[in-house]
Structure formats: structure tokens, C-alpha cells
Design an enzyme around this catalytic site. Structure first.
Site, PDB file in Angstrom:
ATOM      1  N   LYS A  22     123.417  38.659  35.988  1.00 50.57           N
ATOM      2  CA  LYS A  22     122.124  38.376  35.345  1.00 50.57           C
ATOM      3  C   LYS A  22     121.545  39.649  34.727  1.00 50.57           C
ATOM      4  CE  LYS A  22     118.248  38.177  38.008  1.00 50.57           C
ATOM      5  NZ  LYS A  22     117.203  39.121  37.550  1.00 50.57           N
ATOM      6  N   ASN A  23     121.540  40.725  35.498  1.00 55.96           N
ATOM      7  CA  ASN A  23     120.860  41.930  35.032  1.00 55.96           C
ATOM      8  C   ASN A  23     121.665  42.733  34.011  1.00 55.96           C
ATOM      9  OD1 ASN A  23     118.705  41.174  36.523  1.00 55.96           O
ATOM     10  ND2 ASN A  23     119.009  42.640  38.178  1.00 55.96           N
ATOM     11  N   CYS A 117     103.443  40.898  39.642  1.00 52.78           N
ATOM     12  CA  CYS A 117     104.731  40.455  40.156  1.00 52.78           C
ATOM     13  C   CYS A 117     104.641  40.448  41.666  1.00 52.78           C
ATOM     14  CB  CYS A 117     105.809  41.422  39.678  1.00 52.78           C
ATOM     15  SG  CYS A 117     107.441  41.073  40.315  1.00 52.78           S
ATOM     16  N   ARG A 122     104.849  47.025  39.079  1.00 51.21           N
ATOM     17  CA  ARG A 122     105.862  47.084  38.029  1.00 51.21           C
ATOM     18  C   ARG A 122     105.298  47.336  36.621  1.00 51.21           C
ATOM     19  NH1 ARG A 122     110.277  42.485  39.125  1.00 51.21           N
ATOM     20  NH2 ARG A 122     111.577  43.918  37.964  1.00 51.21           N
ATOM     21  N   ASP A 307     117.777  45.200  45.554  1.00 55.42           N
ATOM     22  CA  ASP A 307     118.061  43.766  45.388  1.00 55.42           C
ATOM     23  C   ASP A 307     118.911  43.187  46.524  1.00 55.42           C
ATOM     24  OD1 ASP A 307     116.576  43.747  43.092  1.00 55.42           O
ATOM     25  OD2 ASP A 307     118.277  43.787  41.718  1.00 55.42           O
ATOM     26  N   ARG A 399     116.591  31.358  39.406  1.00 55.05           N
ATOM     27  CA  ARG A 399     116.532  32.410  38.384  1.00 55.05           C
ATOM     28  C   ARG A 399     117.729  33.346  38.496  1.00 55.05           C
ATOM     29  NH1 ARG A 399     111.610  35.866  38.805  1.00 55.05           N
ATOM     30  NH2 ARG A 399     112.846  36.846  37.193  1.00 55.05           N
TER      31      ARG A 399
HETATM   32  N1  EPU Z   1     108.337  51.844  37.034  1.00 57.09           N
HETATM   33  C1  EPU Z   1     107.229  52.489  36.576  1.00 57.09           C
HETATM   34  N2  EPU Z   1     106.992  52.502  35.211  1.00 57.09           N
HETATM   35  C2  EPU Z   1     107.842  51.922  34.326  1.00 57.09           C
HETATM   36  C3  EPU Z   1     108.994  51.259  34.809  1.00 57.09           C
HETATM   37  C4  EPU Z   1     109.215  51.249  36.172  1.00 57.09           C
HETATM   38  O1  EPU Z   1     106.442  53.023  37.338  1.00 57.09           O
HETATM   39  O2  EPU Z   1     107.575  51.971  33.110  1.00 57.09           O
HETATM   40  C5  EPU Z   1     108.607  51.797  38.495  1.00 57.09           C
HETATM   41  C6  EPU Z   1     108.565  50.367  39.055  1.00 57.09           C
HETATM   42  O3  EPU Z   1     107.265  49.933  39.334  1.00 57.09           O
HETATM   43  C7  EPU Z   1     109.427  50.487  40.296  1.00 57.09           C
HETATM   44  C8  EPU Z   1     110.476  51.540  39.873  1.00 57.09           C
HETATM   45  O4  EPU Z   1     109.931  52.199  38.732  1.00 57.09           O
HETATM   46  O5  EPU Z   1     108.693  50.972  41.367  1.00 57.09           O
HETATM   47  C9  EPU Z   1     111.827  50.981  39.501  1.00 57.09           C
HETATM   48  O6  EPU Z   1     111.672  49.869  38.646  1.00 57.09           O
HETATM   49  P1  EPU Z   1     112.698  49.536  37.479  1.00 57.09           P
HETATM   50  O7  EPU Z   1     112.023  49.753  36.177  1.00 57.09           O
HETATM   51  O8  EPU Z   1     113.987  50.230  37.722  1.00 57.09           O
HETATM   52  O9  EPU Z   1     112.899  47.975  37.690  1.00 57.09           O
HETATM   53  P2  EPU Z   1     113.175  46.931  36.537  1.00 57.09           P
HETATM   54  O10 EPU Z   1     113.959  47.605  35.481  1.00 57.09           O
HETATM   55  O11 EPU Z   1     111.927  46.245  36.182  1.00 57.09           O
HETATM   56  C10 EPU Z   1     115.495  46.114  37.397  1.00 57.09           C
HETATM   57  C11 EPU Z   1     116.085  44.801  37.819  1.00 57.09           C
HETATM   58  C12 EPU Z   1     115.472  44.386  39.152  1.00 57.09           C
HETATM   59  C13 EPU Z   1     115.802  45.486  40.176  1.00 57.09           C
HETATM   60  C14 EPU Z   1     115.262  46.832  39.684  1.00 57.09           C
HETATM   61  C15 EPU Z   1     115.646  47.992  40.590  1.00 57.09           C
HETATM   62  C16 EPU Z   1     116.588  43.730  35.714  1.00 57.09           C
HETATM   63  C17 EPU Z   1     116.297  42.667  34.738  1.00 57.09           C
HETATM   64  N3  EPU Z   1     115.806  43.798  36.794  1.00 57.09           N
HETATM   65  O12 EPU Z   1     114.094  45.894  37.287  1.00 57.09           O
HETATM   66  O13 EPU Z   1     116.110  43.184  39.538  1.00 57.09           O
HETATM   67  O14 EPU Z   1     115.215  45.179  41.412  1.00 57.09           O
HETATM   68  O15 EPU Z   1     115.789  47.102  38.366  1.00 57.09           O
HETATM   69  O16 EPU Z   1     117.021  48.072  40.734  1.00 57.09           O
HETATM   70  O17 EPU Z   1     117.526  44.477  35.536  1.00 57.09           O
HETATM   71  C18 EPU Z   1     116.273  41.103  40.644  1.00 57.09           C
HETATM   72  O18 EPU Z   1     117.323  40.892  40.023  1.00 57.09           O
HETATM   73  O19 EPU Z   1     115.901  40.384  41.604  1.00 57.09           O
HETATM   74  C19 EPU Z   1     115.415  42.228  40.259  1.00 57.09           C
HETATM   75  C20 EPU Z   1     114.129  42.305  40.605  1.00 57.09           C
END
Ligand code: EPU
Length: 420
Positions: A22-23, A117, A122, A307, A399
């Protein structure tokens, strides 16, 4: 709303096939927006989030052809609306991934800010900050990110304050069509980032260093089409391995990639599992034994994935001994704990740490899914609980887990969907 009913007690045994990630699929689908020609994406999992991303592209007016195997042909140049509406973004935060490619290719993008969320605040400030550094003009107004650029984005050196997966992906996609070189420092090293880089390079981009914390992208004038297969889902793989471990069973997972699961396999071995791997399969055998508790600390790849945290919380709940789980990525990712305690688990929370005293037996109960991986943790607990567990709000599971009840049934579980 559909529910799942699970009658616990069966030891899982057998073989199943792992679906596409998915990701990985979500950023690769967003990357099709960078392309001037037809692009074909294969090995897409049948999941609600993938449908949402396809719907988003469709609403923008992008021409799409889907075959019966869910292979998707996309022609981005047919785009009519540079707009990702709140109605879709609120159902899937990963919609933010269209921001970078749309802006880089078409010079403009209007994307709703994702809302709150269940697992944490996030924010997407790092996505916005990085695009601004590349010369984008960005205003956040009325809940929308309005981004535009005169001419092309410009390459820049961007130091990401926190490791962010979709942030790295968004900026990597934008940089692929920017003028000059972009250097992303403190980039996410997740296999899904590497998969996206591989896809971009097949489209003619010049991305180096994906999989390390410094990614260098030399921008191109245009990208061409290609056929791309997304990688297998490492979190789905890990979840079914825990299903085998928690039920003291033996499971073999095919069409997967054990090489991107090191931290998870290590913890499963520590829990007493016998693991065997080949290039595209992994087998776990508990030899009928109760798992032992493990200590886990989540962190960005290659450390233990957040995850997989809920699934290991469930495993520790029935394991021998006491284990601690420290969640360092998201601030509120323990919603499954109170539900597991309703099933007889003995888990206490101290800040971002769960202390889990393993019990001999959980008992079935009605429980509520709160997010995707928390739901997986509850299903796993249900597999070994005494009696019936009724998991409500399973749209969260749909999802991210393709045909979860069919796959678990194939391994011998008693699980059924109750349609609403
Ligand atoms: N963060 C910030 N600012 C930003 C972006 C992120 O402060 O602009 C913080 C977030 O709040 C969090 C940390 O950085 O505390 C890491 O978040 P990240 O941005 O890496 O998460 P994401 O990209 O939104 C993806 C996966 C998630 C997975 C996380 C961590 C996808 C579509 N989603 O989310 O997957 O948990 O990376 O590995 O790739 C899931 O599949 O269940 C899922 C939640």
C-alpha cells in the site's frame, strides 16, 4: 458498518501470497502525475486507500484504464483540475502525495490540508517547507494548500528536521522535474522510498542515494512512461508472521521480500520463532511453543517499524514474561491498548511506553478498531482469545489489508465478515 467475528483458538498453518505494498503503491500512483506519456502501474493491492487514490486522480480528470487484475494505466497530461478536495483528502492523508508532482509538472496545485488523525497530529509542514525552498509560492488558506511556481521549481539543498516518509517522497517527486540538483538530507530510508526512486528512474529521472539518508536528484525536463510493479507489502508480511507466532503455528508467506523485514524478523526470533527465508518467501514456525515477551522500540527504517507496533503489543499480551514497547514515531499510537485490556490483557501505559505483562489466555470481547494497524492488533488478539471477538469499524482494516478474512481462513482461522 461491517464487522469481523473471530473465534479464537486455532493454531495457524499454511501458505498465503502477500499483496503489493500500500505505502509503495500510493506514491507510485502519485508519481504518474509527473509523466508526459501513458504509465502502467501493476501489483496494486485491492484496498480502500488505493481506490481513494484512483478516485482522486479520476476527479482531477486524469484518464485512467483499470484492468481486471487492477493494473492501472494513467495518462496525466489529460488532467483538468489541479485540485485535491477535502472530501477525499480527509479520508486518506496520503493524498498529500499529489502536491509535489502536480506542482512540479503543471506549475500549480491546490490540495486540502489533511485533518486530524487517530494516531497523532501528523503535520505536513516539512513538505511545505521543502517545496518553498525549491521556489514554490505557497499559501495555506481556508484549509487548503495553494501552491504555484513561475516556470520550473529549482533544485535546492533541503535538510529535513524530522525523518518523514511521505515528506521525502513528495520532495523527491517534485525534484525529479525541477531545474538543477536537489539534495535531501536526513531523508527517510524506508523501502517504499527506494521503490519510488526506482520507479522515477525507470521514468527517466536521475535519483541517487535512495535508501540512505542523503538523496540526490538531478532534475529532468520531462519524464516518460513505463510499466512498474510495486514491491510486496512488508507490513502485511509482518502481520501474518505475528499471526503465526501468536497462535503457535507455522506459516509460509510467498511473493514477499524478507530482506526488508530485518528488524521484525529479529524480534520474532527473540520471541522464539524459527524463521527460514528465500528470495521471495519467508516461513515462521513456533513448533507449538508459547511466544516469549520482547522489548521493542519503534523508529524510522531500518529500525523497528511503528506500523508493526500494535501487532507486537498483541503478541506480548499473550507471551511469557513482561515486555516493553516504546513508540517514538507517533504520539498517540496506543489506542489498541485499552481494547486489548478489555480482552484480559495486562498492559499499562507510561507516556510513550507500554508495559505488557503476558497472560496465559485472553478472552473474546466486542472491540473497536481505531486505526489501521491497531485493528490488525485486535484481530491478532482475537485469533488466540477464548471465545468470540467482534471487531467493529473494520473499514480501517480494509484500508490496508487485502482480503484479510480470506487469507486468515486459508491459514485455518475461524473468522467471518458480518456485513452491515
Ligand atoms: N512529521 C512532521 N512534519 C511533517 C511530516 C511528518 O512533524 O511535515 C512527523 C509526524 O507527525 C510523525 C513523524 O514525522 O511524528 C513521521 O511521520 P511520517 O511523515 O514519516 O509519516 P507519513 O509519511 O505520514 C508514512 C506511512 C505510515 C507510517 C509512517 C511512519 C504512508 C502512506 N504512510 O506516513 O503508514 O506509519 O510513514 O513509517 O506511507 C500505515 O500504513 O498504517 C501508516 C500509518
Amino acid at each position: 458498518m461491517d464487522k469481523l467475528i473471530i473465534t479464537g483458538g486455532a493454531s495457524l498453518n499454511g501458505e498465503i501470497r502477500i499483496s503489493g505494498s500500500k505505502n509503495s503503491a500510493l506514491p507510485v500512483l502519485a508519481a504518474t502525475l509527473l509523466c508526459d506519456e501513458k504509465m502502467r502501474v501493476c501489483n496494486l493491492p485491492h484496498l480502500q486507500d488505493i481506490t481513494t487514490m484512483i478516485e482522486l486522480l479520476g476527479q482531477m480528470g486524469v484518464d485512467l484504464i483499470i484492468d481486471d487484475k487492477l493494473n492501472l494505466e494513467v495518462e496525466a497530461n489529460t488532467i483538468k483540475e489541479l485540485h485535491a478536495p477535502y472530501e477525499l483528502v480527509k479520508t486518506m492523508r496520503a493524498s498529500i502525495l499529489v502536491l509535489g508532482p502536480m506542482l512540479a509538472h503543471f506549475g500549480e496545485a491546490h490540495v486540502s490540508l489533511p485533518g486530524g488523525c487517530a494516531i497523532g497530529s501528523r503535520p505536513v509542514d516539512l513538505h511545505i517547507h521543502g517545496l518553498r525552498a525549491m521556489g514554490a509560492d505557497i499559501e495555506v488558506e481556508n484549509g487548503y494548500i495553494h501552491a504555484s511556481v513561475k516556470g520550473r521549481l529549482r533544485g535546492a539543498r533541503i535538510v529535513l528536521e524530522t525523518v518523514t516518509v511521505t515528506g521525502t517522497e513528495n520532495l523527491m517527486m517534485a525534484a525529479a522535474l525541477a531545474e538543477g540538483q536537489t539534495i535531501l538530507e536526513n531523508a527517510a530510508r524506508e523501502p517504499e522510498v527506494v521503490d519510488l526512486a526506482e520507479c522515477l528512474n525507470r521514468m527517466g529521472a536521475d535519483v541517487k542515494g535512495a535508501g540512505t539518508d542523503t538523496i540526490v536528484i538531478n532534475g529532468r525536463d520531462r519524464l516518460h512512461g513505463c510499466d512498474y510493479n510495486v514491491i510486496p507489502d512488508r507490513i502485511e508480511t509482518g502481520t501474518y508472521l505475528v499471526a503465526g507466532a501468536i497462535s503457535r503455528g507455522k506459516v509460509k508467506l510467498k511473493q514477499t521480500r524478507p530482506d526488508i523485514l530485518d528488524a521484525v524478523l529479529l524480534k520474532l526470533e527473540e520471541a522464539g520463532a524459527h524463521i527460514a527465508t528465500g528470495d521471495d518467501w519467508v516461513e515462521l514456525d513456533m513448533k507449538g511453543n508459547r511466544p516469549r515477551s520482547v522489548n521493542v522500540r519503534t523508529a524510522p527504517y531500518p529500525a523497528f517499524p511503528t506500523d508493526m507496533q500494535a501487532q507486537f503489543t498483541a503478541l506480548n499480551a499473550v507471551a511469557e514474561g513482561t515486555g516493553t514497547i516504546i513508540e517514538t514515531v507517533f504520539e498517540n499510537r496506543f489506542m489498541h491498548v485499552s481494547e486489548l485490556n478489555r480482552m484480559g490483557a495486562q498492559i499499562s501505559l507510561e507516556g510513550n511506553t507500554a508495559i505488557i505483562k503476558g497472560v496465559e489466555q485472553l478472552t473474546g470481547a466486542p472491540v473497536m478498531a481505531t486505526d489501521l494497524r491497531a485493528s490488525a492488533g485486535l484481530v491478532l488478539a482475537g485469533l488466540v482469545a477464548n471465545g468470540d471477538t467482534l471487531v467493529d469499524r473494520i473499514y480501517h482494516i480494509d484500508r490496508g489489508y487485502e482480503c484479510i478474512e480470506e487469507k486468515l481462513q486459508m491459514l485455518g482461522a475461524t473468522i467471518h465478515r458480518i456485513p452491515s
